[in-house]
Design an enzyme around this catalytic site. Sequence first.
Site, PDB file in Angstrom:
ATOM      1  N   CYS A  74      78.751  93.287  31.079  1.00  0.00           N
ATOM      2  CA  CYS A  74      79.283  94.634  31.254  1.00  0.00           C
ATOM      3  C   CYS A  74      80.042  95.054  29.993  1.00  0.00           C
ATOM      4  CB  CYS A  74      80.215  94.688  32.452  1.00  0.00           C
ATOM      5  SG  CYS A  74      79.409  94.375  34.034  1.00  0.00           S
ATOM      6  N   GLU A 129      83.003  96.183  29.679  1.00  0.00           N
ATOM      7  CA  GLU A 129      84.380  95.700  29.630  1.00  0.00           C
ATOM      8  C   GLU A 129      84.461  94.301  29.006  1.00  0.00           C
ATOM      9  OE1 GLU A 129      84.271  97.885  33.705  1.00  0.00           O
ATOM     10  OE2 GLU A 129      82.845  97.076  32.256  1.00  0.00           O
ATOM     11  N   ARG A 166      79.550 111.007  32.736  1.00  0.00           N
ATOM     12  CA  ARG A 166      79.849 110.472  34.071  1.00  0.00           C
ATOM     13  C   ARG A 166      81.319 110.126  34.254  1.00  0.00           C
ATOM     14  NH1 ARG A 166      77.016 105.578  35.230  1.00  0.00           N
ATOM     15  NH2 ARG A 166      76.451 105.300  33.036  1.00  0.00           N
ATOM     16  N   CYS A 216      83.105  96.392  38.095  1.00  0.00           N
ATOM     17  CA  CYS A 216      82.384  95.677  39.148  1.00  0.00           C
ATOM     18  C   CYS A 216      83.213  94.490  39.624  1.00  0.00           C
ATOM     19  CB  CYS A 216      81.019  95.212  38.635  1.00  0.00           C
ATOM     20  SG  CYS A 216      81.110  93.877  37.417  1.00  0.00           S
ATOM     21  N   TRP A 264      90.969  81.717  39.103  1.00  0.00           N
ATOM     22  CA  TRP A 264      90.251  80.572  38.549  1.00  0.00           C
ATOM     23  C   TRP A 264      90.806  80.249  37.177  1.00  0.00           C
ATOM     24  CZ3 TRP A 264      87.728  80.095  33.934  1.00  0.00           C
ATOM     25  CH2 TRP A 264      86.979  78.919  33.742  1.00  0.00           C
TER      26      TRP A 264
END
Length: 285
Positions: free
Chosen positions: A66, A68, A94, A100, A139
């Site tokens: 992605c 990011e 957009r 995500c 994590w």
Amino acid sequence: MYVPPSARALDEDERELVELARRTIDAHTYAGPDEDGIHTMGAAVMAADYRMFAGVNLYHFTGGPCAELVALGAARAGGARQMRCIVAVGNHGRGVVGPCGRDRQVFVDYYPTMRVIVPTPAGPMSVIAADLMPLTQRWTPDGMNGLDPSLYQDPETAGPPIIRFDPRYLEAVRSGVKTKTTRFQDRAQLGPARLVFASDPEVVLPADVTDIRHCLVSDLTDQDAQAEGLATATELRAGLKGHYPDLAATDEVDVVTFQTNDGAGARRPDEPASGLRGVGTAPTW
């Protein structure tokens, strides 16, 4: 729609970050309107010292990164170590697009107090990354960690008030040469404070604000200047003018006297007791 408690309106720096992401994808998209393509999202990330880095996504059916994550990699390659804010923007107007699920988990694992710009019913807002993953576990290379409630505290308000400085003043403050700061439209309060130097990573010095004097710019004294490591009030006023070009002699400023806590030293804001990750451009004089 659920809006996290840390959500707030964008500041000037965050709006500039959105614009950088938009310009980046508009210049480099690889798809027409309503078409799929390799590059359809742009992202920009702001480091602790306010440097900005951009990237675009690389779509691939095997799971290309992605935008990011590309921007985060670019920031690291550019020497950034602590991230202040991130945003993704879609091509062809957009606007801001929320991250995500995978990206959200990455943010929480590596930068839980970074702010993330997301769309809301009230328009784009910034929220703490950890607020995008309620009750999550983090994590690390050593495995999964249990829930840490402190991750969900807003670092700007979880602790003493923040006073921001340009990093060039760090040694002067540490050595005691600079014991005052003159602020315009940036109120301080008496008592414990965190002196934050916008380096990367940020440096935080615990301190106490011992006095706040309200005065006109024209009433600043040589003594005020000398407590800031300068020689004369004229030099101090010239320095303030550099920070605030429209500042007039009749404007009121706050002369804030502070004392660093001896022996406390500086700490990185990602260390457990700090909880600091500030956003915005408070005056740095």
